[in-house]
Scaffold this motif. Structure first.
Motif, PDB file in Angstrom:
ATOM      1  N   LEU A  63     -59.697  55.993 -13.060  1.00  0.00           N
ATOM      2  CA  LEU A  63     -59.863  56.650 -11.768  1.00  0.00           C
ATOM      3  C   LEU A  63     -61.158  57.444 -11.679  1.00  0.00           C
ATOM      4  O   LEU A  63     -61.798  57.490 -10.621  1.00  0.00           O
ATOM      5  CB  LEU A  63     -58.678  57.575 -11.490  1.00  0.00           C
ATOM      6  N   SER A  64     -61.566  58.092 -12.768  1.00  0.00           N
ATOM      7  CA  SER A  64     -62.794  58.879 -12.715  1.00  0.00           C
ATOM      8  C   SER A  64     -63.997  57.997 -12.421  1.00  0.00           C
ATOM      9  O   SER A  64     -64.926  58.404 -11.716  1.00  0.00           O
ATOM     10  CB  SER A  64     -62.995  59.656 -14.014  1.00  0.00           C
ATOM     11  N   ILE A  65     -63.984  56.778 -12.944  1.00  0.00           N
ATOM     12  CA  ILE A  65     -65.085  55.845 -12.687  1.00  0.00           C
ATOM     13  C   ILE A  65     -65.010  55.289 -11.269  1.00  0.00           C
ATOM     14  O   ILE A  65     -65.984  55.339 -10.510  1.00  0.00           O
ATOM     15  CB  ILE A  65     -65.068  54.705 -13.719  1.00  0.00           C
ATOM     16  N   LEU A  66     -63.864  54.742 -10.895  1.00  0.00           N
ATOM     17  CA  LEU A  66     -63.760  54.089  -9.590  1.00  0.00           C
ATOM     18  C   LEU A  66     -63.932  55.070  -8.438  1.00  0.00           C
ATOM     19  O   LEU A  66     -64.557  54.739  -7.419  1.00  0.00           O
ATOM     20  CB  LEU A  66     -62.419  53.373  -9.459  1.00  0.00           C
ATOM     21  N   ASN A  67     -63.380  56.277  -8.573  1.00  0.00           N
ATOM     22  CA  ASN A  67     -63.476  57.227  -7.471  1.00  0.00           C
ATOM     23  C   ASN A  67     -64.916  57.627  -7.188  1.00  0.00           C
ATOM     24  O   ASN A  67     -65.333  57.711  -6.031  1.00  0.00           O
ATOM     25  CB  ASN A  67     -62.627  58.464  -7.762  1.00  0.00           C
ATOM     26  N   TYR A  68     -65.690  57.864  -8.238  1.00  0.00           N
ATOM     27  CA  TYR A  68     -67.083  58.270  -8.021  1.00  0.00           C
ATOM     28  C   TYR A  68     -67.953  57.088  -7.618  1.00  0.00           C
ATOM     29  O   TYR A  68     -68.666  57.143  -6.604  1.00  0.00           O
ATOM     30  CB  TYR A  68     -67.660  58.925  -9.275  1.00  0.00           C
ATOM     31  N   ASP A  69     -67.910  56.017  -8.392  1.00  0.00           N
ATOM     32  CA  ASP A  69     -68.795  54.890  -8.113  1.00  0.00           C
ATOM     33  C   ASP A  69     -68.532  54.299  -6.727  1.00  0.00           C
ATOM     34  O   ASP A  69     -69.471  53.921  -6.012  1.00  0.00           O
ATOM     35  CB  ASP A  69     -68.611  53.811  -9.174  1.00  0.00           C
ATOM     36  N   SER A  70     -67.268  54.209  -6.338  1.00  0.00           N
ATOM     37  CA  SER A  70     -66.938  53.648  -5.024  1.00  0.00           C
ATOM     38  C   SER A  70     -67.370  54.583  -3.899  1.00  0.00           C
ATOM     39  O   SER A  70     -67.760  54.126  -2.817  1.00  0.00           O
ATOM     40  CB  SER A  70     -65.440  53.352  -4.931  1.00  0.00           C
ATOM     41  N   ALA A  71     -67.315  55.892  -4.139  1.00  0.00           N
ATOM     42  CA  ALA A  71     -67.792  56.842  -3.130  1.00  0.00           C
ATOM     43  C   ALA A  71     -69.289  56.659  -2.896  1.00  0.00           C
ATOM     44  O   ALA A  71     -69.758  56.648  -1.752  1.00  0.00           O
ATOM     45  CB  ALA A  71     -67.489  58.271  -3.567  1.00  0.00           C
ATOM     46  N   VAL A  72     -70.045  56.501  -3.980  1.00  0.00           N
ATOM     47  CA  VAL A  72     -71.493  56.312  -3.844  1.00  0.00           C
ATOM     48  C   VAL A  72     -71.792  54.967  -3.188  1.00  0.00           C
ATOM     49  O   VAL A  72     -72.627  54.879  -2.283  1.00  0.00           O
ATOM     50  CB  VAL A  72     -72.179  56.413  -5.217  1.00  0.00           C
ATOM     51  N   ALA A  73     -71.108  53.917  -3.638  1.00  0.00           N
ATOM     52  CA  ALA A  73     -71.353  52.590  -3.066  1.00  0.00           C
ATOM     53  C   ALA A  73     -70.994  52.548  -1.584  1.00  0.00           C
ATOM     54  O   ALA A  73     -71.682  51.904  -0.788  1.00  0.00           O
ATOM     55  CB  ALA A  73     -70.560  51.533  -3.831  1.00  0.00           C
ATOM     56  N   SER A  74     -69.917  53.227  -1.209  1.00  0.00           N
ATOM     57  CA  SER A  74     -69.513  53.241   0.200  1.00  0.00           C
ATOM     58  C   SER A  74     -70.553  53.954   1.057  1.00  0.00           C
ATOM     59  O   SER A  74     -70.884  53.507   2.163  1.00  0.00           O
ATOM     60  CB  SER A  74     -68.145  53.917   0.346  1.00  0.00           C
ATOM     61  N   ALA A  75     -71.079  55.075   0.549  1.00  0.00           N
ATOM     62  CA  ALA A  75     -72.146  55.773   1.274  1.00  0.00           C
ATOM     63  C   ALA A  75     -73.405  54.917   1.314  1.00  0.00           C
ATOM     64  O   ALA A  75     -74.068  54.813   2.356  1.00  0.00           O
ATOM     65  CB  ALA A  75     -72.437  57.109   0.600  1.00  0.00           C
ATOM     66  N   ALA A  76     -73.734  54.295   0.190  1.00  0.00           N
ATOM     67  CA  ALA A  76     -74.936  53.461   0.123  1.00  0.00           C
ATOM     68  C   ALA A  76     -74.860  52.291   1.094  1.00  0.00           C
ATOM     69  O   ALA A  76     -75.865  51.903   1.699  1.00  0.00           O
ATOM     70  CB  ALA A  76     -75.131  52.951  -1.302  1.00  0.00           C
ATOM     71  N   SER A  77     -73.671  51.726   1.259  1.00  0.00           N
ATOM     72  CA  SER A  77     -73.509  50.605   2.173  1.00  0.00           C
ATOM     73  C   SER A  77     -73.798  51.015   3.614  1.00  0.00           C
ATOM     74  O   SER A  77     -74.439  50.273   4.370  1.00  0.00           O
ATOM     75  CB  SER A  77     -72.085  50.046   2.054  1.00  0.00           C
ATOM     76  N   ARG A  78     -73.336  52.201   3.996  1.00  0.00           N
ATOM     77  CA  ARG A  78     -73.633  52.700   5.335  1.00  0.00           C
ATOM     78  C   ARG A  78     -75.131  52.924   5.504  1.00  0.00           C
ATOM     79  O   ARG A  78     -75.697  52.696   6.589  1.00  0.00           O
ATOM     80  CB  ARG A  78     -72.857  53.996   5.583  1.00  0.00           C
TER      81      ARG A  78
END
Length: 432
Positions: free
Chosen positions: A126-141
């Motif tokens: 969870l520590s990996i997915l929660n952070y990396d996915s937050a950054v990727a989601s922002a980056a996609s926008r």
């Protein structure tokens, strides 16, 4: 290689101890990672970090130093320490391919193993997915707002040194073309960029001396930082020293729209039609969108990217959805807590499309396989089978594959997915 096993919460091991003592630790179980809701106003999420987790899983061991620490702090008893001595994950892991778009309740990762093996992975996963996915989601926008103009990740100085590498990787998955972080470049094969900061200009007695030193060392195609003093004077000086070959001008302050317009006009009037303009200065997706009509060639993004642009976590959870009962049969289990209700049973997932290939729904099945329906795309892939990591999901290859997956998945979504205005998820989640 250092172990990753202690990158976890204390209670994962106390649960293990109690389960070993009661005889339930070796019951077969399935855990799922999902988010109950997207951050407020977000229309989709982007999965990132799976590859990093799978890399770390290979060193998820308890060596002598780890065991000594646990024993010295009385974290667990002797029986549990004995079990951990030989810990190896022997189960199965499957889920959405990294770079894939996700929605509320998407089962992005499934861990199928004994309770003992699956339980201890929770915090690390969870520590990996929660952070990396937050950054990727922002980056996609941000990349969606930038259109065809490249975005450069420049957030290392605004994040923990290890998080900075992870953020650069996640941003690349969502379409960023380069990073300032050298370790990310080495580890994941990312393109790295960088020229100079204001301190370099201030080091010299004059801006002319600073520019001359940079141009002599890095060549005429370098990018000059133009706003240490007066922007117009800096642009004229850069053109005087480098001529038409000057590679770029970077703007890092002020009204970027107006400044970019003035700099473009000035460059063109001096004959430097091919000199590029890069803007930085606390950009986010909204600032990038506001620059759409400005004569900007690329964006450098830092703080807002590595902090998820207002959503620093993806709110993913790791829940037990089925377990072996006393009769040796797998049965679904679920929470019924108010506001945290979950759906029992291992899930299957597919994305439904219309006749034009545009996604219309996220289909989640517990007894039925939605991928068997017409006009759907199966979303679940195997990553680890009986403890063996399948090829292609780690290292540089994983980043390249994830970048392609993100681009293809985003292209499937309705056009409204690219709107920055607040709204509901761009497609609904349906249970079948």
């Amino acid at each position: 290689m250092a172990t990753t096993s202690l990158l976890t919460d204390h209670y994962e091991l106390t649960m293990l101890q109690a389960a070993l003592a009661s005889g339930t630790a070796h019951r077969r179980c399935t855990f799922e990672v999902f988010t109950r809701r997207l951050p407020a106003g977000r229309r989709y999420g982007v999965l990132a970090g799976t590859g990093r987790f799978l890399e770390g899983l290979q060193s998820f061991r308890f060596d002598d130093e780890d065991l000594s620490f646990l024993a010295s702090r009385n974290v667990v008893n002797a029986q549990t320490l004995k079990y951990l001595e030989n810990f190896r994950f022997t189960g199965n892991i499957r889920g959405y391919v990294e770079g894939e778009i996700f929605f509320p309740h998407s089962p992005v990762v499934q861990v199928e193993a004994t309770f003992a093996e699956a339980c201890v992975l929770e915090t690390y996963l969870l520590s990996i997915l929660n952070y990396d996915s937050a950054v990727a989601s922002a980056a996609s926008r941000m990349t969606a707002a930038a259109g065809h103009r490249p975005c450069i990740e420049m957030g290392s100085r605004r994040a923990h040194e290890r998080a900075a590498v992870s953020a650069a990787r996640a941003a690349a998955i969502a379409g960023f073309t380069a990073t300032s972080n050298l370790e990310a470049g080495r580890r994941y094969g990312l393109h790295t960029l960088g020229t100079s900061a204001h301190a370099f200009t201030l080091l010299y007695d004059s801006e002319r001396e600073a520019f001359e030193a940079q141009l002599q060392s890095l060549g005429a195609r370098t990018t000059l930082l133009a706003d240490t003093y007066d922007v117009e004077n800096a642009v004229r000086l850069g053109v005087e020293l480098a001529g038409e070959e000057l590679g770029g001008i970077r703007l890092d302050s002020g009204d970027l729209v107006a400044s970019a317009q003035r700099v473009r006009e000035l460059l063109d009037s001096l004959g430097n039609h091919n000199t590029k303009i890069t803007v930085t200065s606390d950009l986010d997706e909204y600032a990038i969108a506001s620059l759409a009509a400005a004569p900007v060639d690329s964006y450098g993004v830092g703080t807002r990217l590595v902090t998820g642009s207002g959503a620093p976590t993806s709110a993913m959870v790791y829940k037990l959805v089925e377990r072996e009962n006393t009769a040796g049969e797998l049965e679904p289990v679920a929470k019924t807590s108010a506001g945290k209700r979950s759906l029992g049973g291992a899930k299957q997932a597919a994305r439904r499309h219309n006749s034009l290939g545009i996604a219309t729904a996220e289909l989640i099945g517990t007894g039925n396989n939605p991928a068997a329906l017409e006009n759907t795309r199966d979303l679940i892939r195997d990553f680890v089978v009986s403890g063996e990591l399948l090829p292609g999901f780690t290292g540089e290859e994983a980043v390249r594959t994830a970048t392609k997956r993100h681009s293809a998945s985003l292209a499937e979504l309705p056009e409204s997915a690219r709107r920055l205005s607040e709204g509901e998820p761009v497609i609904p989640t349906e249970f079948i």
